[in-house]
Design an enzyme around this catalytic site. Sequence first.
Site: not given
Ligand code: B30
Ligand code: ZN
Length: 275
Positions: A70, A99, A101, A124, A209-210
């Site tokens: 992603h 990371h 975007h 970010h 945002t994901t």
């Molecule tokens: S952002 O900065 O808003 N684009 C995550 C961190 C920062 C952003 C978006 C996503 C992130 O680390 N997401 C993974 C969160 N997961 C951890 C995992 O390993 O897989 C937790 C979750 O559910 O929400 Cu699944």
């Molecule tokens: Zn991000």
Amino acid sequence: SSHHGEWSYDSDTGPMYWYYDHPQCNGTKQSPINIQENQAIYNDSLTPLLLFNYSTVFNNSNYYLTNNGHTVILGMDSNSSISVGLLWKGKQYNFFGLHFHWGENDTVGSEHLLSNKHFPLEVHIVHYLNDYGNFSNSLNYADGVLVWGIFYQLDNSIDVNNNSLKDVFNNIRNVINAGNKTNILPVPLSSFVPQNSLDSYYHYAGSLTTPECSESVLWIVNQKIMKVSSSQLQAFRLLKGHLHNVSDSVEPEVLTENDRPIQPLNGRKVFTSVP
Ligand code: B30
Ligand code: ZN
């Protein structure tokens, strides 16, 4: 990770459909947003960020880039007990990862917009509140995560040969496929942030945002802007994402863009640290 349904940035697994598998993506405090500069409210509680060890190069730690399908994440395995992060409003936020975007061309790519304007890249820098112990636990709290967003604007005059980010950008081509990981030279986190950035930012409460789109993020969006060249941007658009079905055959999807569209404010206020 495996508990996620497939999601992507286009077609039937794109942002419009994330909420099917991830209901929080349909919440009322989602990110990113359009930051209307002339509507941001000055708030004198928005004191300067206090960084700790952002300028430190940990020569004994492992710095790496990884393509998670992603985005590209810069991480570090610190074998020391010294932590990296920032203090904000008296609370300690620890660095979790950084990371990127980007978009399909130089006119798009940032997730946040500044008075309707896109930038070609947004970095970010993700932190979690030290009190909550780790990142995934922090997702359960409205103040658990702090993401510092930095816009990058196109500038082909930057001296890419004399730039501490050179090695980072050069290594993007070594993580073409989802799951790839490559070590990079130790780089201080301060390299990703413009000089004198600590006292001028926007702030609002939003989400990841994901997926899972958890509404647990205190957003700090930097007012000063970094620079990136078009060849550095081009490298991101060659990356590949997760496998998906293309008429009977399974192929890696090219990750030409990974910017979620802006989300409704729903009455939220955006604050500025600058009077
Ligand atoms: S952002 O900065 O808003 N684009 C995550 C961190 C920062 C952003 C978006 C996503 C992130 O680390 N997401 C993974 C969160 N997961 C951890 C995992 O390993 O897989 C937790 C979750 O559910 O929400 Cu699944
Ligand atoms: Zn991000």
